[in-house]
Design an enzyme around this catalytic site. Structure first.
Site, mmCIF file in Angstrom:
data_model
loop_
_atom_site.group_PDB
_atom_site.id
_atom_site.type_symbol
_atom_site.label_atom_id
_atom_site.label_comp_id
_atom_site.label_asym_id
_atom_site.label_seq_id
_atom_site.Cartn_x
_atom_site.Cartn_y
_atom_site.Cartn_z
ATOM 1 C CE1 TYR A 62 -3.994 -2.531 5.096
ATOM 2 C CE2 TYR A 62 -3.133 -0.321 4.717
ATOM 3 C CZ TYR A 62 -3.704 -1.481 4.231
ATOM 4 O OH TYR A 62 -3.981 -1.603 2.892
ATOM 5 C CB SER A 111 -0.883 0.013 1.252
ATOM 6 O OG SER A 111 -1.515 1.270 1.395
HETATM 7 N N1 LIG Z 1 -8.774 -0.641 -1.321
HETATM 8 C C1 LIG Z 1 -7.801 0.197 -1.070
HETATM 9 O O1 LIG Z 1 -7.973 1.414 -0.987
HETATM 10 C C2 LIG Z 1 -6.400 -0.348 -0.899
HETATM 11 C C3 LIG Z 1 -5.338 0.572 -0.909
HETATM 12 C C4 LIG Z 1 -4.053 0.082 -0.752
HETATM 13 C C5 LIG Z 1 -3.834 -1.262 -0.597
HETATM 14 N N2 LIG Z 1 -4.888 -2.123 -0.572
HETATM 15 C C6 LIG Z 1 -4.590 -3.544 -0.386
HETATM 16 O O2 LIG Z 1 -5.172 -4.285 -1.432
HETATM 17 C C7 LIG Z 1 -5.459 -5.614 -1.003
HETATM 18 C C8 LIG Z 1 -6.893 -5.984 -1.317
HETATM 19 O O3 LIG Z 1 -7.728 -5.106 -0.593
HETATM 20 P P1 LIG Z 1 -9.235 -4.807 -1.009
HETATM 21 O O4 LIG Z 1 -9.337 -3.335 -1.086
HETATM 22 O O5 LIG Z 1 -9.617 -5.642 -2.164
HETATM 23 O O6 LIG Z 1 -9.966 -5.256 0.338
HETATM 24 P P2 LIG Z 1 -11.175 -6.266 0.574
HETATM 25 O O7 LIG Z 1 -11.504 -6.110 2.016
HETATM 26 O O8 LIG Z 1 -12.218 -6.061 -0.458
HETATM 27 O O9 LIG Z 1 -10.502 -7.689 0.325
HETATM 28 C C9 LIG Z 1 -9.652 -8.329 1.232
HETATM 29 C C10 LIG Z 1 -10.005 -9.792 1.229
HETATM 30 O O10 LIG Z 1 -9.107 -10.501 2.101
HETATM 31 C C11 LIG Z 1 -9.858 -11.479 2.772
HETATM 32 N N3 LIG Z 1 -9.225 -11.868 4.044
HETATM 33 C C12 LIG Z 1 -9.092 -11.118 5.156
HETATM 34 N N4 LIG Z 1 -8.555 -11.833 6.144
HETATM 35 C C13 LIG Z 1 -8.328 -13.078 5.642
HETATM 36 C C14 LIG Z 1 -7.815 -14.271 6.192
HETATM 37 N N5 LIG Z 1 -7.436 -14.354 7.477
HETATM 38 N N6 LIG Z 1 -7.729 -15.357 5.419
HETATM 39 C C15 LIG Z 1 -8.130 -15.308 4.106
HETATM 40 N N7 LIG Z 1 -8.641 -14.219 3.532
HETATM 41 C C16 LIG Z 1 -8.748 -13.105 4.299
HETATM 42 C C17 LIG Z 1 -11.190 -10.814 3.038
HETATM 43 O O11 LIG Z 1 -12.212 -11.750 3.348
HETATM 44 C C18 LIG Z 1 -11.420 -10.041 1.766
HETATM 45 O O12 LIG Z 1 -12.162 -10.799 0.827
HETATM 46 C C19 LIG Z 1 -5.140 -5.621 0.500
HETATM 47 O O13 LIG Z 1 -3.852 -6.147 0.711
HETATM 48 C C20 LIG Z 1 -5.178 -4.160 0.863
HETATM 49 O O14 LIG Z 1 -4.422 -3.889 2.017
HETATM 50 C C21 LIG Z 1 -6.160 -1.703 -0.723
#
Ligand SMILES: NC(=O)c1ccc[n+]([C@@H]2O[C@H](COP(=O)([O-])OP(=O)(O)OC[C@H]3O[C@@H](n4cnc5c(N)ncnc54)[C@H](O)[C@@H]3O)[C@@H](O)[C@H]2O)c1
Length: 258
Positions: free
Chosen positions: A162, A149
């Site tokens: 985080y 991120s």
């Molecule tokens: N959305 C944003 O703004 C953003 C920005 C920067 C980085 N990210 C990163 O992108 C990635 C995806 O995020 P997203 O936005 O799609 O979030 P999201 O919450 O939609 O998806 C995350 C997924 O991980 C799964 N998960 C959580 N804990 C788990 C576990 N213990 N075992 C298995 N699965 C598990 C959740 O059930 C969920 O489906 C993450 O690493 C997040 O940190 C997101």
């Protein structure tokens, strides 16, 4: 004259493992890689969303299978990796995408929450690549993509857990890249800025998120899962054959303002 070093990229029929495959980015990654001809192993703790992603991939004409796994449990990671290896053999690409983001200030956060965040966001990616490592190395080809991120670089008030986990994931990726370059396995991280998925929507409304994009992002919008899926597809392709150990920010041009 040739240097004898392979230039490799994802080929049709290769396997891609996507953790958190039921989430915003995870579903877009699964659909994108399936469209590029890969088989997809969808890893997810949430059975409904994981199965739904696999269903959508199949509906679009691709091949996908859901593997239930709680990444906070090392034994479940080992079991899911063994099931994948058994069903498909070594993956070509492993995408550590799942994460959690429990929010609290440093003073209010428990040590348990801090450690749980590190367990899911950093220790699990370490265990996942370790579980597939020997099989990937035996193929002498492969790609690891870790979703970090931009917060890894800028920090987050109310999200030190985080931010720490995403910074560690970045350093882990660089270290892994150095260890596995000799095996022709490339390891890179993507550092997305704020994107329209469930994770930021845990802390803000959809309208506020869109407004933040209009106001604070030079390109005038927040990111979307397809943005990240496109960059991941590039990193897995032969076009990125000379890239490893990198952290690529994708944030609409937003730079850190202290
Ligand atoms: N959305 C944003 O703004 C953003 C920005 C920067 C980085 N990210 C990163 O992108 C990635 C995806 O995020 P997203 O936005 O799609 O979030 P999201 O919450 O939609 O998806 C995350 C997924 O991980 C799964 N998960 C959580 N804990 C788990 C576990 N213990 N075992 C298995 N699965 C598990 C959740 O059930 C969920 O489906 C993450 O690493 C997040 O940190 C997101």
């Amino acid at each position: 004259m040739s240097d004898g070093v392979a230039r490799d990229g994802l080929k049709a029929g290769d396997l891609v493992v996507v953790t958190g495959g039921g989430g915003g980015f995870g579903r877009a990654l699964s659909l994108r890689f399936a469209r590029d001809g890969a088989k997809v192993a969808v890893w997810e703790v949430n059975r409904d969303s994981g199965e739904e992603t696999a269903r959508q991939v199949r509906e679009a004409g691709g091949e996908a299978r859901f593997f239930p796994v709680d990444l906070s449990q090392p034994a479940e990671i080992e079991a899911a990796a063994a099931a994948v290896l058994d069903a498909y053999g070594a993956p070509y690409c492993v995408i550590n995408n799942a994460s959690i983001y429990p929010r609290a200030s440093v003073l209010d956060m428990s040590g348990e929450t801090f450690e749980r965040t590190l367990r899911v966001n950093v220790t699990a990616p370490f265990l996942v690549v370790k579980a597939f490592g020997r099989a990937m190395i035996a193929q002498r080809r492969g790609v690891v993509i870790n979703i970090s991120s931009t917060i890894a670089m800028q920090g987050a008030a109310g999200g030190a857990n985080y931010a720490s986990s995403k910074g560690a994931l970045l350093s882990f990726t660089k270290s892994l890249a150095l260890e596995w370059a000799q095996h022709n396995i490339r390891c890179n991280s993507i550092l997305p800025g704020v994107a329209f998925t469930a994770q930021p929507l845990e802390a803000t409304s959809a309208e506020e998120l869109l407004e933040r994009g209009r106001r604070t992002i030079p390109l005038g919008r927040v990111g979307y899962p397809d943005d990240v899926a496109g960059l991941a597809a590039f990193l897995a392709s032969a076009d990125a054959a000379y890239m490893t150990g990198q952290g690529l920010a994708m944030n609409g041009g937003r730079v850190f303002v202290p």
